[in-house]
Design a protein around this motif. Structure first.
Motif, mmCIF file in Angstrom:
data_model
loop_
_atom_site.group_PDB
_atom_site.id
_atom_site.type_symbol
_atom_site.label_atom_id
_atom_site.label_comp_id
_atom_site.label_asym_id
_atom_site.label_seq_id
_atom_site.Cartn_x
_atom_site.Cartn_y
_atom_site.Cartn_z
ATOM 1 N N ALA A 136 0.827 -1.201 0.000
ATOM 2 C CA ALA A 136 0.000 0.000 0.000
ATOM 3 C C ALA A 136 0.864 1.256 0.000
ATOM 4 O O ALA A 136 0.522 2.255 -0.643
ATOM 5 C CB ALA A 136 -0.927 0.001 1.215
ATOM 6 N N TYR A 171 -2.901 -3.091 -5.792
ATOM 7 C CA TYR A 171 -2.648 -4.070 -4.727
ATOM 8 C C TYR A 171 -3.974 -4.434 -4.069
ATOM 9 O O TYR A 171 -4.992 -3.759 -4.236
ATOM 10 C CB TYR A 171 -1.676 -3.504 -3.681
ATOM 11 C CG TYR A 171 -2.312 -2.504 -2.759
ATOM 12 C CD1 TYR A 171 -2.754 -2.864 -1.486
ATOM 13 C CD2 TYR A 171 -2.500 -1.183 -3.154
ATOM 14 C CE1 TYR A 171 -3.354 -1.956 -0.644
ATOM 15 C CE2 TYR A 171 -3.095 -0.264 -2.325
ATOM 16 C CZ TYR A 171 -3.525 -0.650 -1.063
ATOM 17 O OH TYR A 171 -4.127 0.252 -0.238
ATOM 18 N N GLY A 172 -3.956 -5.536 -3.342
ATOM 19 C CA GLY A 172 -5.132 -5.942 -2.585
ATOM 20 C C GLY A 172 -6.289 -6.428 -3.426
ATOM 21 O O GLY A 172 -7.432 -6.450 -2.955
ATOM 22 N N GLU A 180 -8.905 -8.912 -5.131
ATOM 23 C CA GLU A 180 -9.456 -10.198 -4.692
ATOM 24 C C GLU A 180 -9.097 -11.336 -5.629
ATOM 25 O O GLU A 180 -8.975 -12.489 -5.200
ATOM 26 C CB GLU A 180 -10.977 -10.091 -4.552
ATOM 27 C CG GLU A 180 -11.417 -9.146 -3.432
ATOM 28 C CD GLU A 180 -12.921 -9.119 -3.278
ATOM 29 O OE1 GLU A 180 -13.607 -9.822 -4.056
ATOM 30 O OE2 GLU A 180 -13.408 -8.400 -2.379
ATOM 31 N N ASP A 211 2.978 -9.217 0.974
ATOM 32 C CA ASP A 211 1.997 -8.595 0.091
ATOM 33 C C ASP A 211 2.595 -8.424 -1.303
ATOM 34 O O ASP A 211 3.808 -8.362 -1.482
ATOM 35 C CB ASP A 211 1.571 -7.242 0.643
ATOM 36 C CG ASP A 211 0.155 -6.879 0.220
ATOM 37 O OD1 ASP A 211 -0.378 -7.562 -0.663
ATOM 38 O OD2 ASP A 211 -0.397 -5.910 0.779
#
Length: 320
Positions: free
Chosen positions: A226, A258-259, A261, A289
């Motif tokens: 992030a 990023y992040g 699903e 991450d």
């Protein structure tokens, strides 16, 4: 009531200075005595890669406004020329020379600087970059009465700039420019009527940032994804955040995600590891991450990582 006599200070290619020039020249209560801008051959780096360029000096001359382009505004000849103009106000919008005490003493009423941050926070240079990089959740632009130190004068007015938290540095810069233009329109009546309200800055809240250097644009994948993504957005579009690929190439990363699903299971890898998977190119960051590379600079263009223009480089630098 006689018009107020104003001198505008701005960079020659400034996207803020250009509308300031138009407003001050066209306002019925303002006599724009001169524009002070960059010496010939010097451009503000903020705007050099913009698709549309402006030339404040050419625009001012076309409007019949006197243009001064001293090597230094604090040189005795420049100070003498400005003193002869007998200005009520100096208006400073995106001008990157410091005005010394001999200049600040010249206006009959005040010298006003328009700064693109919620002063006293993010004083200094390129606040649009630093605010995105640091994850600022709120923003304002500030008009201040210029003091002897950089960005330390009394607040005259602030305009709020709402943030989504997804802005790039370029987007925030543009939003701040528009907000400063609106604030100038709101402030002019107070300049004309000499009704400025001054509020000292709370120095306990002051933060200061200098000009970003190449090292600030270098991505550090040992940070959380992030945070790295914020650094990418902050540097968009120019000069662009960068990293060195395993093959030694410097890659300018213009956007990332990023992040998500639907991210493929990539496992844990050392930070900086590049992996092709699930139709995307990913780089490992801290805490396991991953960041997906979306667009890069290639041949002077912004291209998607899966664009054929980037494909060979992508293959060459991918590991794992």
């Amino acid at each position: 009531m006689d018009p107020i006599r104003v001198v505008l200070f701005t960079e020659v290619n400034s996207k803020l200075g250009s509308p300031f020039l138009s407003i001050l020249h066209g306002h019925p209560d303002v006599d724009l005595a001169a524009v002070v801008t960059s010496p010939p051959g010097k451009l503000c780096s903020y705007f050099t890669d913009d698709e549309e360029a402006v030339d404040v000096a050419d625009r001012a001359r076309a409007l019949g406004v006197r243009v001064l382009r001293p090597r230094s505004v604090n040189d005795p000849d420049a100070v003498e020329a400005l003193a002869a103009l007998e200005a009520d106000y100096f208006v400073v919008g995106n001008f990157q020379q410091l005005l010394g005490a001999s200049l600040l003493d010249l206006p009959r009423r005040s010298a006003v600087n328009f700064h693109p941050s919620p002063l006293p926070e993010f004083a200094g240079l390129a606040p649009f970059y630093w605010m995105v990089r640091e994850g600022a959740s709120a923003s304002s632009v500030s008009a201040i009465e210029m003091g002897r130190k950089l960005d330390d004068g009394d607040l005259l007015m602030q305009h709020h700039v709402p943030l989504s938290g997804r802005e790039t540095g370029l987007e925030l810069r543009t939003m701040q420019e528009r907000a400063n233009v609106l604030m100038l329109l709101d402030l002019i009546p107070h300049l004309v009527e000499n009704t400025l309200e001054r509020t000292p800055q709370d120095v306990s809240r002051r933060s200061y940032y200098g000009r970003p250097r190449d090292e600030h644009y270098r991505l550090d994948f040992s940070l959380p994804a992030a945070v790295v993504e914020r650094h990418v957005r902050a540097a968009y579009r120019s000069p662009g955040a960068w990293f060195t690929a395993p093959g030694g190439q410097r890659v300018r990363l213009l956007s990332a995600a990023y992040g998500e699903e639907d991210r493929p299971a990539l496992g844990e890898r050392p930070p900086g590891t590049l992996v092709q998977g699930g139709g995307g190119l990913y780089v490992a960051c801290a805490d396991g991450d991953w960041l997906r590379l979306v667009t890069v600079e290639c041949g002077g263009r912004e291209v998607a990582v899966d664009d054929p223009a980037f494909a060979l480089l992508g293959e060459a630098m991918t590991v794992g």
